[in-house]
Design an enzyme around this catalytic site. Structure first.
Site, PDB file in Angstrom:
ATOM      1  N   HIS A 362       0.803  -1.234   0.000  1.00 46.67           N
ATOM      2  CA  HIS A 362       0.000   0.000   0.000  1.00 46.67           C
ATOM      3  C   HIS A 362       0.827   1.271   0.000  1.00 46.67           C
ATOM      4  CE1 HIS A 362      -4.200  -1.276   0.509  1.00 46.67           C
ATOM      5  NE2 HIS A 362      -3.705  -2.335   1.131  1.00 46.67           N
ATOM      6  N   THR A 661      -8.703   6.357  -2.831  1.00 45.26           N
ATOM      7  CA  THR A 661     -10.071   5.949  -3.167  1.00 45.26           C
ATOM      8  C   THR A 661     -11.028   7.118  -2.978  1.00 45.26           C
ATOM      9  OG1 THR A 661     -10.247   5.045  -0.939  1.00 45.26           O
ATOM     10  CG2 THR A 661      -9.872   3.462  -2.719  1.00 45.26           C
ATOM     11  N   LYS A 665     -14.530   8.194  -4.984  1.00 45.07           N
ATOM     12  CA  LYS A 665     -15.824   8.506  -4.343  1.00 45.07           C
ATOM     13  C   LYS A 665     -16.348   9.849  -4.831  1.00 45.07           C
ATOM     14  CE  LYS A 665     -14.143   5.867  -0.508  1.00 45.07           C
ATOM     15  NZ  LYS A 665     -13.203   5.927   0.618  1.00 45.07           N
TER      16      LYS A 665
END
Lengths: 823, 112
Positions: A362, A661, A665
């Site tokens: 990540h 992310t 959205k």
């Protein structure tokens, strides 16, 4: 007796009756005594009853199919509130709305009673939650394993512009969400030493002796898929002391010794570490990581042996995904179970282990790659350290055949980093012990291969793959934006909720004047909806006709909230000094938490407040600029912000954001992105089209070159840019902190530092220019709506359903089990 | 520590009557076993059917007795509940101790 009946009817009368029952039998209250909190709890219990029915039916279906299971191990699950999501998933929101009316309350107020479990820091934890929801929606056997923290991520309060951290006691109201499973409790040993025995056949037999034991008690939180056909679970473990030991000590009258033992044990699941990329190196954190791993592996192995008796086909029936390196001790734990407890030889055990595990990276920050002191690890887990040493020995034997003359490379590949304080490199362990290593966007994966872990990529190129993150449309459209969902339903139905690619059917409507008008109305309505939040929490009166320009994410230098601040200061100074008004009025909103020990991030929060005070209190900005900070950013607040945003700030230094992310959205809700070519922004640009978002700044290669060649000269940049020079002067001259002289001077020094790895000033000019272009475009409302609709229509690919299908088919080899038509 | 001893088919059997074997009884366990081993000349059975919990100190006591007995020992453990057996697997001591399912199978092994 297998009992998989679905018991409950879903009419408003049935739900009302059941609420009454739960008020009486679960809460001990009559309706007259019931507070709105009690109505919430009773309704949540009604929902849990329904989910339990479906969970048992799902479990029976998966067992019958002898389906391969996926276990997702993560230290964080940022699940957010469940009640509203579950009502929508089961399609009973309207019935619930009518049912609670009988108690004189409305459903929105009831929903507001629910705690927002913040069992994660940011993107990594929220991704885990989206994945669990998608797994259930796709009818796949996929389960989450995590820690049942007593305290989630801290509650953020702002006092005098400074962040104050308050405890988040979500568990106090969590009872109706979860089911304690004492029958699935497990024993977890810690500490001790290795005694070098011989076994009965005179072979070497290392025995892990003198450990202390902790009990892991699971709580299951149902994870309901869209439509409610499949309900999996998230299993969170809490640490409790061994009861038998406790009772003995109590009996001997040593109350304080007993309490000390209890407190020490429970500390393990007491609190979530509040940092998303700064490693603390604390023993408690390592204990947490092992506690999760030990509980999860015992549970997974026990489930397997309950169903199959034979451990040798474990990898055919189980896949385990490691969400970052935090749970990578699972590799050693499975090896320990197979070799020590199941009497398996090393080679077949290692094959099973490698075929079971897959690892998601990540980060691209080398300093964020987790390492642990070998001494500490050996102290906490002596047997695991032996196993790691053996894994490494065998791995280096393999590596040396490939690179016999390259000792430096071998040193980089080794799981151990030698030195005075020898370290265990958790990423190396995760890569060596997994059959798949994935990045979370296309760019991120490329950079893993070429910059972060090139030695491993050279050795095992086939292990590496990209799985671009995604978001669940059920949470981030249906729940967050009911207005837009209803509008879409009118035109294309609701099939897009189960198959988000179908949302592209609205693309032709971007040219339809009536649709455009309705679309703009929905967006304005969403902005009006958050005005009370802005008034009460951010202390600003915002104009819903202004651009809502939002940067909502963790506060971190690489995410460059500072660049946004500089841009706003420049706009303000242009207005008050030069009389230049922005092409469209704008409301700049920030939201996000700073890790409590991250001083610079906390100073950035204070800086935003200083700037907001000056700008909002200057009458000349009225009707042009407002700046606000929305405190305590969490899932429920994110839902409101993504639905209301016009412009989404995704402005990290290129090459630093793994995926993001939040960018997805916002875009899925019709906000236009202003962003760098970083993380998933690049793929968003590919999908929505370059004309429908605003890209600026250096790309990852240019950033890398500038850093490598040391050509970043912030002073020269500001000398050539009078607007920037004016902002920098303002920082130095206390213009944005008139009551607190010198307060922002740190930023002046920071931004003029040639070693600033985030190159703030290098992107300043193109950022300001691009944002001003966006504001000019906003003045043409129809043109703007057209772009926004294109964003909504083309974001289908970013559904977490797509991501999960890729993981399932390419890494986990699991498939949907619908139970329909014999599947 | 509560226990019972008996002799079946000429084999000495020590039945531990404690639910939990932990630090509070570890020393007692060690001494009892040592005494019993001496009396039984190293060949005997320990029935753990009543024991629901065994911690590492109790395990240490068992190990120390085994060490005293040496390689020629004929100490059999039987009737281990899954939770207790898992402690032996965890430590790999199931490869050191002779563990059998029942008292009968222990007697058979010793008689054979």
């Amino acid at each position: 007796m297998e009992d998989t009946a679905i018991r409950f009817e879903n009419s408003p009368q049935d739900i009302k009756r059941q609420i009454l029952n739960h008020l009486r039998y679960s809460l001990g209250k009559t309706p007259d005594e019931a507070s709105i909190g009690d109505i919430y709890a009773a309704l949540a219990y009604c929902m849990r009853d329904r989910l339990m029915d479906r969970m048992l039916a799902t479990r029976a279906r998966f067992r019958e199919a002898r389906a391969k299971r996926l276990s997702y191990l993560s230290l964080e699950f940022l699940i957010g509130p469940s009640l509203g999501r579950n009502m929508l998933a089961l399609g009973i929101r309207q019935a619930c709305e009518e049912a609670v009316k009988a108690f004189g309350v409305n459903l929105n107020d009831v929903e507001a009673q629910e705690a927002d479990p913040a069992l994660g820091n940011g993107g990594l934890g929220r991704l885990a939650a989206c994945f669990l929801e998608s797994l259930a929606t796709l009818n796949m056997p996929g389960y989450g394993y995590g820690i049942h923290y007593d305290y989630g991520l801290f509650r953020q309060e702002i006092r005098n512009g400074y962040q104050i951290e308050k405890p988040d006691q979500w568990a106090l109201t969590a009872a109706p969400l979860q089911m304690q499973r004492l029958d699935r409790a497990v024993l977890v040993p810690l500490y001790g030493r290795i005694e070098h025995f011989k076994d009965r056949w005179e072979g070497y037999n290392p025995s892990w002796m003198d450990w202390q034991v902790v009990i892991g008690v699971p709580y299951d939180i149902p994870s309901c898929g869209h439509g409610g056909h499949t309900v999996n679970y998230l299993r969170l473990f809490t640490a409790q002391p061994s009861k038998d030991f406790d009772i003995k000590v109590f009996n001997q009258g040593d109350y304080f010794a007993a309490m000390e033992q209890k407190i020490d044990t429970e500390k393990i699941s007491k609190i979530l570490y509040p940092s998303d990329s700064i490693q603390s190196g604390k023993e408690l954190r390592l204990t947490q990581e092992y506690f999760l791993v030990a509980c999860a592996l015992r549970d997974i192995v026990r489930n397997h042996l309950d169903s199959y008796d034979d451990i040798s086909d474990f990898a055919e029936k189980n896949a385990i995904q490691l969400n970052d390196t935090h749970p990578s001790l699972a590799i050693t734990e499975l090896m320990r179970i197979l070799v020590d407890e199941q009497w398996m030889d090393w080679e077949p055990a290692w094959d099973i282990t490698k075929n079971t595990f897959a690892y998601t990276n990540h980060t691209l920050l080398p300093e964020a790659l987790e390492t642990w002191s070998a001494g500490l690890l050996a102290h906490l887990l002596p047997r695991h350290m032996q196993i790691i040493e053996e894994i490494n020995r065998r791995f280096l034997e393999e590596a040396i055949t490939l690179y016999p003359d390259d000792l430096q490379r071998l040193a980089r590949l080794s799981i151990f980093e030698e030195g005075n304080d020898k370290q265990v490199r958790m990423a190396n362990l995760a890569i060596v012990g997994s059959h798949s290593v994935n990045g979370v966007s296309a760019l991120h994966t490329e950079l893993i291969k070429t910059r972060l872990l090139p030695d491993f990529f050279d050795m095992w190129p086939d292990k590496f793959n990209a799985k671009t993150n995604g978001i669940t449309p059920r949470r981030w459209l249906q729940k967050a934006n009911p207005g837009l969902t209803a509008l879409l339903e009118q035109h294309i139905g609701l099939d897009f909720l189960a198959d988000m690619e179908k949302i592209s059917a609205i693309l032709p409507l971007a040219q339809d004047a009536a649709f455009v008008e309705d679309f703009l109305k929905v967006k304005r309505g969403n902005k009006v909806k958050i005005l009370p939040l802005l008034q009460d929490k951010a202390m600003i009166k915002a104009d819903p006709d202004a651009i809502f320009d939002i940067q909502a994410k963790r506060i971190h230098e690489y995410k460059r909230q500072l660049l946004n601040i500089l841009g706003i200061m420049a706009d303000y100074l242009a207005l008050v000094e030069d009389g230049e008004y922005p092409a469209s009025p704008f409301v700049a909103l920030f939201a996000g938490k700073a890790a409590p020990g991250y001083t610079t991030a906390k100073k950035i929060i204070k800086m935003i407040h200083c700037m907001a005070d000056v700008i909002n209190n200057d009458k000349r900005t009225r009707g042009a600029i407002r700046v606000g900070f929305v405190p305590d950013f969490r899932v429920s607040i994110a839902e409101g912000l993504v639905a209301a945003a016009d412009l989404s700030e995704q402005i990290s230094t290129a090459g630093y954001e793994a995926s993001g992310t939040g960018n997805m959205k916002f875009a899925a809700n019709g906000a236009l992105t202003i962003g760098t070519l970083d993380g998933a922004n690049i793929e968003i640009e590919e999908k929505v089209g370059g004309e429908n978002l605003y890209i600026f700044g250096l790309d990852a290669q240019q950033v890398a070159d500038m850093c490598a060649q040391k050509t970043y000269r912030p002073r020269e940049i500001s000398d050539q840019n009078p607007e920037l020079a004016r902002v920098m002067d303002a920082l130095k001259s206390d213009r944005f902190c008139p009551g607190e002289p010198g307060l922002l001077e740190w930023a002046w020094h920071y931004l003029y530092n040639e070693n600033d790895p985030y190159l703030h000033l290098a992107d300043f000019a193109s950022y300001c220019k691009t944002r001003r272009r966006a504001r000019a475009d906003y003045a043409d409302q129809e043109g703007w709506a057209n772009k926004a609709i294109c964003n909504v229509a083309r974001m289908g690919w970013f559904s977490s359903d797509r991501t999960i299908k890729e993981y399932a088919s390419q890494i986990w080899k699991i498939a949907p089990v619908t139970g329909l038509n014999g599947e | 520590m509560r226990y019972e001893n008996s002799i079946t088919s000429g084999v000495s059997i020590l039945t531990i009557k404690e639910q939990a074997l932990d630090a509070s009884v570890a020393q007692d366990l060690k001494e009892t076993l040592a005494t019993y081993a001496q009396r039984a000349k190293g060949a005997f059975v320990v029935d753990l059917s009543h024991v629901e919990f065994l911690d590492s100190t109790a395990l240490g006591a068992l190990v120390s007795v085994l060490k005293v007995l040496g390689g020629a020992s004929e100490l059999y453990l039987c009737n281990l509940r899954p939770q207790v057996l898992s402690v032996f697997s965890l430590t790999r001591l199931d490869r050191v101790f002779k563990i059998v399912p029942t008292v009968g199978s222990a007697i058979q092994a010793l008689s054979g």
